[in-house]
Design an enzyme around this catalytic site. Structure first.
Site, mmCIF file in Angstrom:
data_model
loop_
_atom_site.group_PDB
_atom_site.id
_atom_site.type_symbol
_atom_site.label_atom_id
_atom_site.label_comp_id
_atom_site.label_asym_id
_atom_site.label_seq_id
_atom_site.Cartn_x
_atom_site.Cartn_y
_atom_site.Cartn_z
ATOM 1 N N TYR A 271 15.989 11.215 0.216
ATOM 2 C CA TYR A 271 15.048 12.328 0.105
ATOM 3 C C TYR A 271 15.772 13.669 -0.017
ATOM 4 C CZ TYR A 271 10.733 9.700 0.757
ATOM 5 O OH TYR A 271 9.661 8.853 0.575
ATOM 6 N N THR B 226 2.204 -0.925 8.894
ATOM 7 C CA THR B 226 2.744 -1.304 10.212
ATOM 8 C C THR B 226 1.617 -1.615 11.184
ATOM 9 O OG1 THR B 226 4.620 0.116 9.774
ATOM 10 C CG2 THR B 226 4.313 -0.555 12.054
ATOM 11 N N THR B 227 0.557 -0.808 11.175
ATOM 12 C CA THR B 227 -0.578 -1.040 12.073
ATOM 13 C C THR B 227 -1.208 -2.400 11.773
ATOM 14 O OG1 THR B 227 -0.968 1.327 11.943
ATOM 15 C CG2 THR B 227 -2.717 0.016 12.932
ATOM 16 N N GLU C 261 6.018 -6.844 5.386
ATOM 17 C CA GLU C 261 5.695 -5.469 4.981
ATOM 18 C C GLU C 261 6.499 -5.161 3.724
ATOM 19 O OE1 GLU C 261 6.139 -2.478 7.975
ATOM 20 O OE2 GLU C 261 5.453 -0.911 6.622
ATOM 21 N N ARG C 262 5.791 -4.874 2.662
ATOM 22 C CA ARG C 262 6.406 -4.604 1.362
ATOM 23 C C ARG C 262 7.166 -5.810 0.849
ATOM 24 N NH1 ARG C 262 5.055 -0.441 -0.935
ATOM 25 N NH2 ARG C 262 4.681 1.552 0.050
ATOM 26 N N GLY D 119 0.851 -1.195 0.000
ATOM 27 C CA GLY D 119 0.000 0.000 0.000
ATOM 28 C C GLY D 119 0.878 1.233 0.000
ATOM 29 N N GLU E 63 10.814 12.457 5.776
ATOM 30 C CA GLU E 63 9.749 12.616 4.768
ATOM 31 C C GLU E 63 9.228 14.048 4.638
ATOM 32 O OE1 GLU E 63 7.022 9.639 6.121
ATOM 33 O OE2 GLU E 63 8.029 8.016 5.035
ATOM 34 N N ILE F 7 2.646 4.856 0.846
ATOM 35 C CA ILE F 7 3.322 5.391 2.033
ATOM 36 C C ILE F 7 2.216 5.883 2.978
ATOM 37 C CG2 ILE F 7 4.875 7.216 2.859
ATOM 38 C CD1 ILE F 7 5.996 7.289 -0.090
ATOM 39 N N GLY G 73 -0.828 2.406 6.440
ATOM 40 C CA GLY G 73 -1.133 1.652 7.657
ATOM 41 C C GLY G 73 -0.603 0.229 7.651
HETATM 42 N N1 DCP Z 1 10.410 3.960 0.165
HETATM 43 C C1 DCP Z 1 11.064 4.197 -1.024
HETATM 44 N N2 DCP Z 1 11.350 3.159 -1.860
HETATM 45 C C2 DCP Z 1 10.979 1.901 -1.553
HETATM 46 C C3 DCP Z 1 10.268 1.654 -0.365
HETATM 47 C C4 DCP Z 1 9.990 2.712 0.473
HETATM 48 O O1 DCP Z 1 11.394 5.350 -1.327
HETATM 49 N N3 DCP Z 1 11.303 0.914 -2.375
HETATM 50 C C5 DCP Z 1 10.205 5.063 1.109
HETATM 51 C C6 DCP Z 1 8.843 5.683 1.130
HETATM 52 C C7 DCP Z 1 8.677 6.128 2.561
HETATM 53 C C8 DCP Z 1 9.534 5.162 3.363
HETATM 54 O O2 DCP Z 1 10.440 4.574 2.428
HETATM 55 O O3 DCP Z 1 9.192 7.427 2.740
HETATM 56 C C9 DCP Z 1 8.733 4.080 4.056
HETATM 57 O O4 DCP Z 1 7.718 3.721 3.174
HETATM 58 P P1 DCP Z 1 6.756 2.481 3.368
HETATM 59 O O5 DCP Z 1 5.541 2.723 2.562
HETATM 60 O O6 DCP Z 1 7.519 1.234 3.058
HETATM 61 O O7 DCP Z 1 6.463 2.476 4.926
HETATM 62 P P2 DCP Z 1 5.466 3.359 5.803
HETATM 63 O O8 DCP Z 1 6.130 3.492 7.134
HETATM 64 O O9 DCP Z 1 5.054 4.594 5.088
HETATM 65 O O10 DCP Z 1 4.257 2.384 5.896
HETATM 66 P P3 DCP Z 1 2.887 2.536 6.685
HETATM 67 O O11 DCP Z 1 2.704 3.950 7.095
HETATM 68 O O12 DCP Z 1 1.877 2.035 5.687
HETATM 69 O O13 DCP Z 1 3.020 1.623 7.872
#
Ligand code: DCP
Length: 221
Positions: free
Chosen positions: A60, A25-26, A94-95, A18, A162, A20, A23
């Site tokens: 970033y 992690t949740t 996750e991912r 899904g 971010e 960025i 959810g």
């Molecule tokens: N990211 C990236 N390239 C990838 C995987 C992730 O640039 N191949 C970046 C995007 C986010 C950070 O890493 O800034 C973490 O992204 P994720 O979507 O993997 O994790 P989140 O913590 O955002 O997930 P969520 O909020 O759904 O738990």
């Protein structure tokens, strides 16, 4: 079936994908209460500390300079997650190496952040890996959101790396996930996809999680 044979079986492997802030992690945390589920650690911790370097932050700050470095490391960490052995019958990740390639690397390449030679190197590693290493998946849970909602969540969690992520970028990343997992017009899905409404607030989302539980546990009863 002997206990040993059971342990040597590949776990039923579920990817949680899904946008960025959708959810993931949740969702994973919810499943930690089940003893038969191996919930994989969040890879972002590894991306923040590669030999003491915060590659997520570098990426970033200067995508052209660090995009290749970052995505190469993501690919390695995801491969480690795919191949990590567990004696538990269910593995939640996750991912994956797939969203890294199909959503993030693809987007970076289309935006000109990853020049073609760099994108090709990542792609060659990716193709070799999925052909030669067992990265097979049984189910994908797609936490489907709208960009406005994830933008709001991202601002609330205020992750220091971010700060530069815009609503436009999240909208474009949303489209990458949509085309891959929902419309299925881009690349192939390595497993059947279950779609969840992940716009729902934390207070009510458990009902949505309960809806997918039978799909996750059905093979392991
Ligand atoms: N990211 C990236 N390239 C990838 C995987 C992730 O640039 N191949 C970046 C995007 C986010 C950070 O890493 O800034 C973490 O992204 P994720 O979507 O993997 O994790 P989140 O913590 O955002 O997930 P969520 O909020 O759904 O738990």
């Amino acid at each position: 079936m002997s206990k040993r044979a059971k342990y040597e079986m590949k776990p039923f492997t579920v990817l949680v994908e899904g946008n960025i802030g959708s959810g993931k992690t949740t969702f994973l945390n919810y499943f930690k209460k089940y003893e038969n589920v191996c919930v994989m650690a969040e890879p972002i911790d590894m991306w923040r500390n590669c030999g003491g370097h915060n590659l997520l932050e570098y990426m970033y700050e200067d995508r052209e300079r660090w995009g290749f470095t970052f995505q190469s490391y993501v690919q390695l960490t995801m491969l480690k997650q795919h191949t990590l052995k567990t004696r538990l019958p269910i593995k939640l990740m996750e991912r994956s190496i797939y969203s890294a390639r199909y959503c993030f690397v693809e987007k970076m390449h289309r935006d000109g952040i990853l020049p073609s030679p760099s994108a090709s190197v990542i792609n060659e590693w990716f193709k070799w890996t999925i052909a030669n290493v067992d990265t097979s998946v049984d189910l994908i849970i797609y936490l489907r959101t709208t960009p406005d909602v994830v933008y709001q969540r991202m601002q609330e969690r205020n992750r220091k790396e971010e700060k530069t992520v815009s609503l436009t970028y999240l909208t474009e990343m949303h489209e990458m996930h949509e085309n891959w997992l929902y419309h299925k017009t881009m690349f192939t899905c390595p497993a059947p996809v279950l779609v969840l409404n992940a716009d729902l607030d934390k207070s009510v989302i458990a009902e949505e999680y309960e809806r997918v539980e039978p799909h996750i546990f059905s093979n392991c009863l």
